[in-house]
Design an enzyme around this catalytic site. Sequence first.
Site, PDB file in Angstrom:
ATOM      1  N   GLY A   1      20.134   8.262  21.281  1.00 46.77           N
ATOM      2  CA  GLY A   1      21.254   8.031  20.367  1.00 46.77           C
ATOM      3  C   GLY A   1      20.888   7.368  19.052  1.00 46.77           C
ATOM      4  O   GLY A   1      21.727   6.688  18.457  1.00 46.77           O
TER       5      GLY A   1
ATOM      6  N   ILE B   1      23.491  23.407  26.675  1.00 49.10           N
ATOM      7  CA  ILE B   1      23.924  24.565  25.893  1.00 49.10           C
ATOM      8  C   ILE B   1      25.418  24.746  26.114  1.00 49.10           C
ATOM      9  O   ILE B   1      25.893  24.698  27.251  1.00 49.10           O
ATOM     10  CB  ILE B   1      23.133  25.819  26.311  1.00 49.10           C
ATOM     11  CG1 ILE B   1      21.670  25.639  25.864  1.00 49.10           C
ATOM     12  CG2 ILE B   1      23.733  27.080  25.704  1.00 49.10           C
ATOM     13  CD1 ILE B   1      20.742  26.731  26.321  1.00 49.10           C
TER      14      ILE B   1
ATOM     15  N   ASN C   1      25.315  20.353  14.509  1.00 47.71           N
ATOM     16  CA  ASN C   1      24.158  19.889  15.280  1.00 47.71           C
ATOM     17  C   ASN C   1      23.044  19.517  14.311  1.00 47.71           C
ATOM     18  O   ASN C   1      23.019  20.006  13.168  1.00 47.71           O
ATOM     19  CB  ASN C   1      23.686  21.021  16.207  1.00 47.71           C
ATOM     20  CG  ASN C   1      22.502  20.607  17.076  1.00 47.71           C
ATOM     21  OD1 ASN C   1      22.468  19.493  17.610  1.00 47.71           O
ATOM     22  ND2 ASN C   1      21.523  21.488  17.209  1.00 47.71           N
TER      23      ASN C   1
ATOM     24  N   HIS D   1      18.805  19.554  14.144  1.00 44.58           N
ATOM     25  CA  HIS D   1      17.635  20.125  14.816  1.00 44.58           C
ATOM     26  C   HIS D   1      16.389  19.684  14.045  1.00 44.58           C
ATOM     27  O   HIS D   1      16.372  19.740  12.809  1.00 44.58           O
ATOM     28  CB  HIS D   1      17.752  21.661  14.834  1.00 44.58           C
ATOM     29  CG  HIS D   1      16.631  22.306  15.573  1.00 44.58           C
ATOM     30  ND1 HIS D   1      16.572  22.325  16.959  1.00 44.58           N
ATOM     31  CD2 HIS D   1      15.513  22.926  15.143  1.00 44.58           C
ATOM     32  CE1 HIS D   1      15.462  22.941  17.328  1.00 44.58           C
ATOM     33  NE2 HIS D   1      14.808  23.324  16.248  1.00 44.58           N
TER      34      HIS D   1
ATOM     35  N   SER E   1      17.199  19.892  10.043  1.00 42.11           N
ATOM     36  CA  SER E   1      18.320  20.708   9.551  1.00 42.11           C
ATOM     37  C   SER E   1      19.608  20.299  10.253  1.00 42.11           C
ATOM     38  O   SER E   1      19.627  20.152  11.474  1.00 42.11           O
ATOM     39  CB  SER E   1      18.086  22.198   9.870  1.00 42.11           C
ATOM     40  OG  SER E   1      16.825  22.628   9.402  1.00 42.11           O
TER      41      SER E   1
ATOM     42  N   ASP F   1      20.710  27.367  17.898  1.00 41.35           N
ATOM     43  CA  ASP F   1      20.044  26.908  16.662  1.00 41.35           C
ATOM     44  C   ASP F   1      20.086  27.952  15.536  1.00 41.35           C
ATOM     45  O   ASP F   1      19.211  27.959  14.660  1.00 41.35           O
ATOM     46  CB  ASP F   1      18.583  26.516  16.936  1.00 41.35           C
ATOM     47  CG  ASP F   1      18.466  25.348  17.904  1.00 41.35           C
ATOM     48  OD1 ASP F   1      19.385  24.515  17.940  1.00 41.35           O
ATOM     49  OD2 ASP F   1      17.451  25.280  18.631  1.00 41.35           O
TER      50      ASP F   1
HETATM   51  C1  GRF Z   1      16.622  14.403  17.430  1.00 46.39           C
HETATM   52  O1  GRF Z   1      15.280  14.639  17.109  1.00 46.39           O
HETATM   53  C2  GRF Z   1      17.468  15.608  17.083  1.00 46.39           C
HETATM   54  O2  GRF Z   1      16.965  16.342  16.017  1.00 46.39           O
HETATM   55  C3  GRF Z   1      17.368  16.436  18.342  1.00 46.39           C
HETATM   56  O3  GRF Z   1      17.354  15.505  19.385  1.00 46.39           O
HETATM   57  C4  GRF Z   1      16.844  14.257  18.924  1.00 46.39           C
HETATM   58  C5  GRF Z   1      17.881  13.230  19.255  1.00 46.39           C
HETATM   59  O4  GRF Z   1      17.431  11.913  19.031  1.00 46.39           O
HETATM   60  N1  GRF Z   1      18.455  17.376  18.394  1.00 46.39           N
HETATM   61  P1  GRF Z   1      18.442  10.709  19.157  1.00 46.39           P
HETATM   62  O5  GRF Z   1      19.043  10.744  20.566  1.00 46.39           O
HETATM   63  O6  GRF Z   1      19.496  10.875  18.107  1.00 46.39           O
HETATM   64  O7  GRF Z   1      17.634   9.476  18.959  1.00 46.39           O
END
Ligand code: GRF
Length: 199
Positions: free
Chosen positions: A12, A88, A103, A105, A132, A141
Amino acid sequence: MKKVAVLISGRGSNLGSLIAAQEGSYKIILVISNNADAAGLERAAAAGIATLIVPHAGKTRDSFDGELDAALRAAGAEIVVLAGFMRILSDGFVRGWEGKLVNIHPSLLPAYKGIKVHERVIEARETLSGASVHFVVPELDAGPVIAQARVPVHPSDTPDALAARVLGVEHQLYPEALTLLAKGKVRLEKGLAVFTDTP
Ligand code: GRF
């Protein structure tokens, strides 16, 4: 102020950056995790945000997504933010939140969709990577990009080192992109991210 719900599964840290930047154009009203042990739940609680655990084990995708949807609607969420949410979502759920579901990524999409991104970026000897923020569409994605940030890839990088560098820019990028959406400065139209009022 747009009411935002954030879905997480773990650490988080992006949730933390979204919490720190709220109150301008959006307010986080609910954090949902499918994982009861997600550290992000504590960040939310510490910020006085309502939390909910919706376990996925033993449920069909449709019934899990139905529970999520009901909780989001009951809370009055207007935007749903995925921040390290490792499930998903069904096409039905995604369509129900079309244009309101985003989201982040850790790659420069459309390059390196899916998992093990940093390993693959290093393996391919890329010199540039990044993060992104995109609208979520049923294909994984593949949704239109709202904002991206780049970082260099160094020849000596390990996946963890690169992940940490990318995460640093994620924390700036996600609040900025969410602010654009909350202010109505970007919207999803006919499968494209359409911007208004940008310099
Ligand atoms: C991040 O790298 C995000 O891009 C990916 O999952 C990770 C989540 O990290 N989707 P966090 O839980 O926000 O620290």
